[in-house]
Scaffold this active site. Structure first.
Site, short mmCIF file in Angstrom:
data_model
loop_
_atom_site.label_atom_id
_atom_site.label_comp_id
_atom_site.label_asym_id
_atom_site.label_seq_id
_atom_site.Cartn_x
_atom_site.Cartn_y
_atom_site.Cartn_z
N ASP A 292 -5.89 -9.96 1.46
CA ASP A 292 -5.52 -8.30 1.78
C ASP A 292 -6.13 -8.24 3.25
O ASP A 292 -7.28 -7.77 3.66
CB ASP A 292 -6.32 -7.61 0.70
CG ASP A 292 -5.99 -6.07 1.16
OD1 ASP A 292 -5.04 -5.94 2.15
OD2 ASP A 292 -6.29 -5.08 0.47
N ASP B 202 -4.76 -2.87 6.45
CA ASP B 202 -5.30 -1.65 5.57
C ASP B 202 -4.47 -0.43 6.75
O ASP B 202 -4.32 -0.57 7.62
CB ASP B 202 -6.55 -1.46 5.79
CG ASP B 202 -7.19 -1.80 4.62
OD1 ASP B 202 -6.56 -2.41 3.38
OD2 ASP B 202 -8.38 -1.72 4.44
N GLU C 187 0.71 -1.24 -0.24
CA GLU C 187 0.10 0.07 -0.06
C GLU C 187 0.97 1.17 -0.04
O GLU C 187 0.55 2.42 -0.91
CB GLU C 187 -0.91 0.09 1.31
CG GLU C 187 -2.42 -0.99 1.00
CD GLU C 187 -3.06 -0.65 2.49
OE1 GLU C 187 -3.35 0.54 2.71
OE2 GLU C 187 -3.87 -1.57 2.87
N SER D 194 4.72 -20.24 -1.24
CA SER D 194 4.79 -21.41 -0.96
C SER D 194 4.29 -22.35 -2.41
O SER D 194 3.69 -21.58 -3.29
CB SER D 194 3.87 -22.00 0.17
OG SER D 194 4.45 -21.34 1.40
#
Length: 824
Positions: free
Chosen positions: A334, A337, A195, A262
């Site tokens: 996600d 934030d 971000e 991975s």
């Protein structure tokens, strides 16, 4: 004169003898901490005899009459082999490294204190279910029994490092295990940095349409256009100098591109030659000596389980039982934030919320520093999460004056039941039970790949933040924290997490690629780990009607780069076999030699070949040339090649060939010009480093796996004993992934790879295999410190068997732990 010479000889001889005696004394003290695996131990902490049988790879097979005794023995075994690693992980999570290492780790401690992970771990202890609580307590008792044994029997403080850093060892607590789990969540989380980098790049670029080039979305349906960061947060600085992250190997904060990766895949019985399901898993983390992984087998009341543990956590995190196999890959959910919080101009102790100004929650925290006076910092929390310093991932460069940055993150929960999920998963007897157990998992979010005797499945596990559909940046950019539509609204129910059970094709898998395309806010993520490995994996899976354990092993070890095969025809399109013959020793002749080698190459990143080094150096130089004039110093943040960016540029997707022209120069450069100049850059760098004989180059000389000791790895002379360096194949975008460092002076060092590999065949479970990247012991004088390292490098494995007699037959020692009243 003769007497002077005699005296000099005597002094020299005395110094040599003193040095030898010192070395022998240090060796004696260090060797005292080597554990004895063949012994009896009496302790009231167990209810009946429990045996730790060490097989010939030093994998402990633990047998007891109760689950609590088995967890006790796992804690004891972890402390025997990895005590230093465990207490260092605990100190890191607590933000107490500076008490031992001084000022060099102070910034790390400050950051960890602000995140307050250890306090959240303490709060989460009461959230665990009864079985997990008992397991945590028994495990802690096992660790503490080993610590007590070291103190009472003078066993060299338990680890050689503790002679150099002689801090007291506090007893292990259940919260310590939960803190280690949260620390792993930190190491596997990278959305905060993404971000901030997206915001910084938005501020640096004059043409915002070019943002999707340098930070491309994974292939698939696109996303709606985002606002410029400057429109979201007014008065954001257009440029600020980059502030480096704490420069210490002990920092748990991952560099960009190293926040977990991975591979995992499974095949149904219909796609298996043996008629049983198959599963393969190789989780990727930063390489170190010892590895983060530790192999173990536990015989629980629900049955035997075997696989990879992390010292400090009482669970097999990836492995199998006779009935079920499970593997993990980073989901790239996600789950973070960044919020920009506006301070009250009349009272900086308040920040703006949708309902007006509100006081920060604050708490003082004292950090003790070795050989210095302690310092006190003030921890501040908002409704959105902890306030972070401007130095963290360059937050200051996007935060206007009169504002601070805070973080929302699913791991910042005092009701984190992820360990409960891990313990329940070990007891699950089939995929259905495993999926139910995983509902308690919170963070770090993972893709859980499962296989029982009949069913295969893949499920995203972990808390999914619920965002408002009106969120200004959809979680892709730091957003104003005072606007209600930007704030999290809890989490989605577990049923919303994407999953695939018994697919028609009979195969599931994940290489950190994009797994679903759902509209925001059910989107999972806009940032994915890799869009390249999945291409190679699909081909290898589809070119066989049925698979075997060995074909899964071959896929894990595959070193063909889809990226190289895709990019070289693009960037070399106008360079292959062109130009006039040039005399030997000229730049043109050297370029022709390099192009000839690359034209005949199949993209295999083999350690013994020159072509991988030529390719890697070329595309690295090319990306730098493409972005340097547009981004300036910010180009230094893009340390690794993004294949999608180069492909967009050379295919001129949406005008992306704009990057080929150097804005500051009068001529208009073409992409062919940039490719030629970059190849020359690469050849000059290679010649200065490795010589001019291109045919004699070896990729493995540049792509060395760096299993370095986090503390002693920088000590002169000692580093040659504790660090493990190996020539390796693979690269950034191969299935046998060896993520490169990206930074000078060794940009192609392999720093992030599969520290654990396992392949499980449920037609014959005891034919399953696994391996870790170093050895079981964290003691550099132990023969088990690096005994698996060469196996790992060569792509070999050791048996992963639950056969009790096989473990005993090859045992290098049996530790018998008994209660005081037990009889022989």
């Amino acid at each position: 004169m003769a007497s002077i010479i005699q005296w000099l000889l005597r002094i020299a001889s005395g110094l040599v003898i003193l040095a030898v005696v010192t070395v022998l004394f240090v060796y004696y003290l260090a060797s005292r901490s080597l554990p004895n695996y063949d012994k009896a131990l009496i302790t009231p902490a167990v209810t009946a005899q429990v045996n730790i049988v060490r097989d010939n790879a030093n994998v402990p097979h633990i047998f007891g009459e109760s689950d609590q005794d088995v967890f006790f023995a796992l804690g004891y075994a972890h402390a025997q082999d990895r005590l230093w690693q465990m207490i260092t992980l605990r100190r890191t999570a607590q933000g107490r490294l500076s008490e031992v290492f001084g000022r060099r780790t102070l910034e790390v401690d400050k950051l960890l204190r602000r995140l307050d992970l250890y306090t959240l771990a303490q709060q989460s202890v009461s959230a665990q279910d009864a079985d997990t609580t008992r397991a945590l307590r028994a495990y802690a008792n096992g660790v503490n029994t080993r610590i007590d044994e070291i103190n009472v029997s003078s066993l060299g403080r338990g680890a050689p490092e503790l002679f150099l850093f002689s801090q007291a060892i506090a007893p292990w607590q259940p919260a310590d295990s939960l803190a280690v789990q949260k620390l792993m969540a930190l190491q596997l989380s990278g959305h905060l940095e993404e971000e901030v980098l997206r915001a910084r790049t938005s501020l640096a670029l004059k043409d915002q349409t070019r943002l999707s080039d340098i930070l491309p979305d994974a292939p698939g349906a696109g996303v709606a256009a985002l606002p410029e960061y400057a429109d979201l947060v007014h008065d954001a600085p257009r440029y600020a100098a980059s502030i480096p992250m704490p420069d210490t190997p002990l920092s748990p904060f991952p560099q960009r591109g190293l926040a977990g990766a991975s591979n995992a895949w499974a095949a149904a019985a219909t796609r298996s030659a043996s008629g049983g399901t198959l599963l393969a898993n190789d989780p990727h983390l930063g390489l170190s000596a010892p590895a983060i992984w530790y192999l173990a087998r536990m015989e629980l009341s629900s049955g035997g389980v075997i696989g990879g543990t992390i010292p400090g956590i009482p669970a097999i995190l990836t492995g199998r039982s006779n009935a079920l196999g499970w593997g993990l890959t980073s989901s790239y959910l996600d789950d973070q934030d960044v919020f920009i919080e506006k301070l009250n101009p009349n009272n900086p102790e308040e920040y703006q919320t949708p309902g007006g100004y509100k006081r920060f929650e604050t708490r003082k925290s004292i950090i003790h520093i070795k050989d210095e006076s302690p310092i006190t910092i003030t921890l501040r929390w908002t409704d959105n999460g902890p306030v972070l310093p401007g130095t963290h991932y360059n937050l200051a460069s996007i935060t206007p004056k009169g504002h601070v940055a805070s973080l929302s993150w699913t791991a910042l929960s005092g009701q984190d039941t992820s360990t409960t999920a891990a313990v329940a998963l070990m007891r699950a007897q089939n995929v259905k039970q495993a999926l139910a157990a995983a509902e308690a998992y919170v963070s770090p979010s993972q893709n859980l790949t499962l296989a029982d005797q009949e069913t295969i499945a893949l499920k995203l596990v972990g808390a999914m933040p619920r965002r408002d559909a009106r969120h200004q940046s959809q979680g892709r950019l730091p957003a104003p924290g005072w606007r209600a539509e930007n704030r999290w609204q809890g989490t989605f129910p577990y049923v919303s997490n994407p999953g695939f059970v018994s697919p028609v094709g009979g195969i599931v898998g994940n290489t950190n690629n994009k797994v679903v395309e759902r509209p925001f806010p059910l989107h999972v993520s806009f940032e994915w780990g890799d869009s390249q490995r999945i291409q190679r994996w699909q081909r290898l899976m589809q070119e066989r009607q049925v698979h075997t354990r060995d074909s899964f092993v071959e896929t894990q070890l595959d070193t063909v780069s889809f990226s190289a095969r895709a990019l070289l025809p693009l960037i070399g399109a106008d360079l292959w076999f062109t130009g006039e013959a040039a005399p030997d020793g000229t730049r043109e002749r050297q370029r022709q030699r390099a192009l000839t080698l690359l034209a005949e190459w199949n993209g295999e990143m083999n350690e013994h070949m020159p072509e991988p080094l030529l390719y890697a150096a070329w595309v690295r130089a090319l990306q730098d040339r493409l972005i340097r004039d547009d981004l300036g110093p910010l180009a230094d943040e893009f340390t690794r090649v993004e294949p999608l960016f180069i492909e967009r540029v050379f295919r001129n997707v949406d005008g992306a060939s704009h990057w080929c022209d150097v804005a500051q120069s009068a001529p208009k450069e073409s992409c062919t010009d940039m490719a030629r100049l970059a190849l020359d850059d690469a050849l000059i760098w290679i010649e200065e480093r490795y010589g001019t004989q291109l045919e004699s180059l070896r990729w493995g000389d540049a792509h060395q796996a760096t299993h370095d000791h986090q503390v002693l790895g920088e000590v002169p002379l000692l580093k040659y004993f504790v660090n493990i360096r190996q020539s390796t194949s693979g690269g950034d975008n191969t299935l046998q992934r060896g993520r490169t460092s990206g930074s000078a002076p060794d940009p192609f060092h392999n720093v992030h790879a599969a520290g654990y590999r396992g392949v499980y065949d449920f037609a014959d479970p005891d034919s399953s295999v696994f391996v870790i990247s170093t050895g079981q012991s964290g003691h550099f004088l132990s023969r088990y410190y690096d005994d698996m390292a060469q196996l790992w490098r060569r792509g070999e494995y050791i048996p992963m068997s639950l056969d009790t007699e096989l473990a005993r037959a090859a045992a290098v020692g049996v530790t018998r732990i008994k209660p005081p009243q037990a009889r022989d």
